[in-house]
Motif scaffolding. Structure first.
Motif, PDB file in Angstrom:
ATOM      1  N   ILE A  68       0.853  -1.188   0.000  1.00 59.54           N
ATOM      2  CA  ILE A  68       0.000   0.000   0.000  1.00 59.54           C
ATOM      3  C   ILE A  68       0.890   1.240   0.000  1.00 59.54           C
ATOM      4  O   ILE A  68       1.824   1.342   0.805  1.00 59.54           O
ATOM      5  CB  ILE A  68      -0.925   0.021   1.230  1.00 59.54           C
ATOM      6  N   LEU A  69       0.583   2.177  -0.892  1.00 58.82           N
ATOM      7  CA  LEU A  69       1.247   3.476  -0.884  1.00 58.82           C
ATOM      8  C   LEU A  69       0.215   4.533  -0.533  1.00 58.82           C
ATOM      9  O   LEU A  69      -0.779   4.693  -1.237  1.00 58.82           O
ATOM     10  CB  LEU A  69       1.883   3.789  -2.243  1.00 58.82           C
ATOM     11  N   TYR A  70       0.453   5.254   0.552  1.00 54.19           N
ATOM     12  CA  TYR A  70      -0.428   6.332   1.003  1.00 54.19           C
ATOM     13  C   TYR A  70       0.315   7.642   0.768  1.00 54.19           C
ATOM     14  O   TYR A  70       1.303   7.929   1.441  1.00 54.19           O
ATOM     15  CB  TYR A  70      -0.793   6.162   2.477  1.00 54.19           C
ATOM     16  N   THR A  71      -0.164   8.451  -0.180  1.00 55.52           N
ATOM     17  CA  THR A  71       0.568   9.671  -0.528  1.00 55.52           C
ATOM     18  C   THR A  71       0.379  10.774   0.492  1.00 55.52           C
ATOM     19  O   THR A  71       1.278  11.589   0.691  1.00 55.52           O
ATOM     20  CB  THR A  71       0.118  10.196  -1.896  1.00 55.52           C
ATOM     21  N   GLY A  72      -0.782  10.835   1.160  1.00 55.94           N
ATOM     22  CA  GLY A  72      -1.089  12.027   1.936  1.00 55.94           C
ATOM     23  C   GLY A  72      -1.107  13.218   0.986  1.00 55.94           C
ATOM     24  O   GLY A  72      -1.202  13.062  -0.240  1.00 55.94           O
ATOM     25  N   ASP A  73      -1.013  14.427   1.510  1.00 54.81           N
ATOM     26  CA  ASP A  73      -0.885  15.601   0.639  1.00 54.81           C
ATOM     27  C   ASP A  73       0.474  15.539  -0.060  1.00 54.81           C
ATOM     28  O   ASP A  73       1.509  15.425   0.611  1.00 54.81           O
ATOM     29  CB  ASP A  73      -0.991  16.881   1.456  1.00 54.81           C
ATOM     30  N   ARG A  93      -2.647  -1.157  -3.670  1.00 54.26           N
ATOM     31  CA  ARG A  93      -3.599  -0.064  -3.462  1.00 54.26           C
ATOM     32  C   ARG A  93      -2.845   1.247  -3.298  1.00 54.26           C
ATOM     33  O   ARG A  93      -1.900   1.330  -2.514  1.00 54.26           O
ATOM     34  CB  ARG A  93      -4.465  -0.329  -2.227  1.00 54.26           C
ATOM     35  N   LEU A  94      -3.291   2.239  -4.049  1.00 49.93           N
ATOM     36  CA  LEU A  94      -2.698   3.570  -3.987  1.00 49.93           C
ATOM     37  C   LEU A  94      -3.722   4.534  -3.413  1.00 49.93           C
ATOM     38  O   LEU A  94      -4.752   4.801  -4.033  1.00 49.93           O
ATOM     39  CB  LEU A  94      -2.274   4.035  -5.384  1.00 49.93           C
TER      40      LEU A  94
END
Length: 420
Positions: A68-73, A93-94
């Motif tokens: 999982i890659l969570y970009t945030g802002d 999941r992105l």
């Protein structure tokens, strides 16, 4: 952590920007380095620079649940393709910052927007310049303009303290009138403040934002400077990364349809919802230390819920919920049966007093020997209670009884109902 707020006036003390989180919940992680969390059950997490405000990062999680890659802002930059941990990485999941996820939200690069701001300032050589910014972010714009026009940027004492913490170039001062450019809170850019400033000295205001804003004064200038990715940058990022699924992180916004053609055809890893053996052993040890019996089957069924995906809650909220579970009131039990051996209690509850509220230590709870402390209820409730107990009883429990013994249990059960 709670964001620090600016003081009410120039003489107010500096704000408390310390994290409002208990220290034992905090574990510092270095950016760009993979960290393995856990012992026997591990999760690998890597922090990556998100090119947003100072200190902002993306989180890459790898484990039995997939990747999982969570970009945030974040503001996408082609330099992100040079991240070793992302090159060739299969992303299941992105979680994507979809702030400007619309074809009509075209934005220039931050360098181009900075040049627009510089051009506006050059068009007003006799004017003071006020720039509206948030508590954090767009510091690079202020530094670039200070260097371009060789002037100090006047800021409040609390913002000066913040700039020093960020270790930014020495272009900021708290001395009023020392520089041509002044940074203020974005909320100060209004009609009445522009009128007031222009009575003292010709002044223009610049609002660096990628959002549509209604201008209330002719001396207020909008420049499309944003710390969030433009729509074209989002498309380039997803096309390069090729995740299996894209999930927007801004509520109320959708963007999946725009990226369907860029998604990977590879199957998405399914979450591993099994409870690892070390976790099971830990729960058993905690139960033994607290002197509690294992949770009965019906309790486990009531507490189990369908997976809700990724849910982010603070540790304090989790603690409050766990405390609430230990204080739930129990309804009156309405059965007696030998199918409640120690560790496998399954009891029919009185629906009029609330379903699902269970506790093995309240008045009316069935004991380990299978007897209840309350008087037997009606035949209808007893019959239903016996059926539920038999149908829900674990197979190892049923195997303890022969068919003759089971018939005797039924006779005893019905006899108690008639005697009552």
């Amino acid at each position: 952590p709670r964001a620090c707020s600016p003081p009410l006036g120039p003489s107010s003390p500096l704000p408390d920007c310390s994290p409002q989180v208990q220290p034992h919940w905090i574990r510092p992680l270095e950016v760009g380095q993979s960290h393995v969390l856990g012992d026997e059950v591990t999760v690998t997490v890597t922090l990556l620079d998100s090119n947003h405000c100072p200190g902002s990062v993306m989180f890459l999680f790898e484990g039995t649940f997939g990747t999982i890659l969570y970009t945030g802002d974040f503001r996408y930059s082609s330099s992100m393709q040079g991240e070793p941990v992302l090159r060739g990485c299969h992303i299941d999941r992105l979680y994507l910052d979809n702030t400007h996820c619309h074809p009509q939200r075209a934005l220039p690069s931050r360098q181009q927007a900075t040049r627009q701001a510089a051009d506006i300032i050059r068009m007003h050589p006799q004017h003071q310049v006020v720039i509206g910014v948030y508590r954090l972010g767009k510091e690079t714009l202020l530094v670039d303009l200070a260097m371009e026009f060789r002037t100090w940027v006047v800021v409040s004492p609390w913002r000066m303290h913040q700039m020093r913490l960020l270790e930014l170039p020495d272009v900021f001062t708290t001395e009023e009138g020392a520089g041509r450019i002044r940074a203020v809170d974005v909320a100060e850019i209004r009609w009445d403040t522009l009128v007031s400033w222009n009575t003292q000295h010709p002044t223009i205001a610049i609002l660096p934002t990628g959002r549509p804003v209604k201008v209330s004064h002719p001396n207020i200038y909008l420049i499309p400077y944003s710390d969030h990715s433009s729509f074209s940058e989002l498309c380039e990022f997803v096309k390069w990364l090729r995740p299996c699924a894209v999930i927007p992180i801004v509520k109320g916004g959708t963007c999946q349809d725009y990226f369907q053609k860029y998604l990977s055809p590879a199957p998405q890893a399914l979450p591993d919802l099994t409870i690892p053996k070390p976790v099971q052993e830990l729960v058993q040890q905690q139960s033994r230390r607290k002197g509690k019996e294992p949770v009965c089957l019906l309790k486990r069924a009531a507490q189990h819920s369908t997976p809700r995906g990724v849910v982010y809650e603070s540790p304090e909220k989790d603690t409050e919920k766990s405390e609430e579970l230990t204080t739930v009131q129990v309804p009156q039990q309405s059965c007696q049966s030998a199918f409640c051996p120690k560790g496998s209690c399954i009891c029919h509850t009185d629906k009029e007093k609330g379903e699902g509220e269970l506790s093995g230590e309240q008045p009316g709870a069935v004991t380990a020997a299978g007897t209840a402390s309350q008087a037997p209820p009606s035949d209808e409730h007893c019959a239903m209670g016996l059926a539920e107990q038999y149908l829900l009883a674990p197979l190892p429990v049923l195997k303890q009884y022969s068919s003759q013994k089971f018939d005797k249990l039924v006779e005893d059960f019905l006899r108690r109902g008639e005697e009552s």
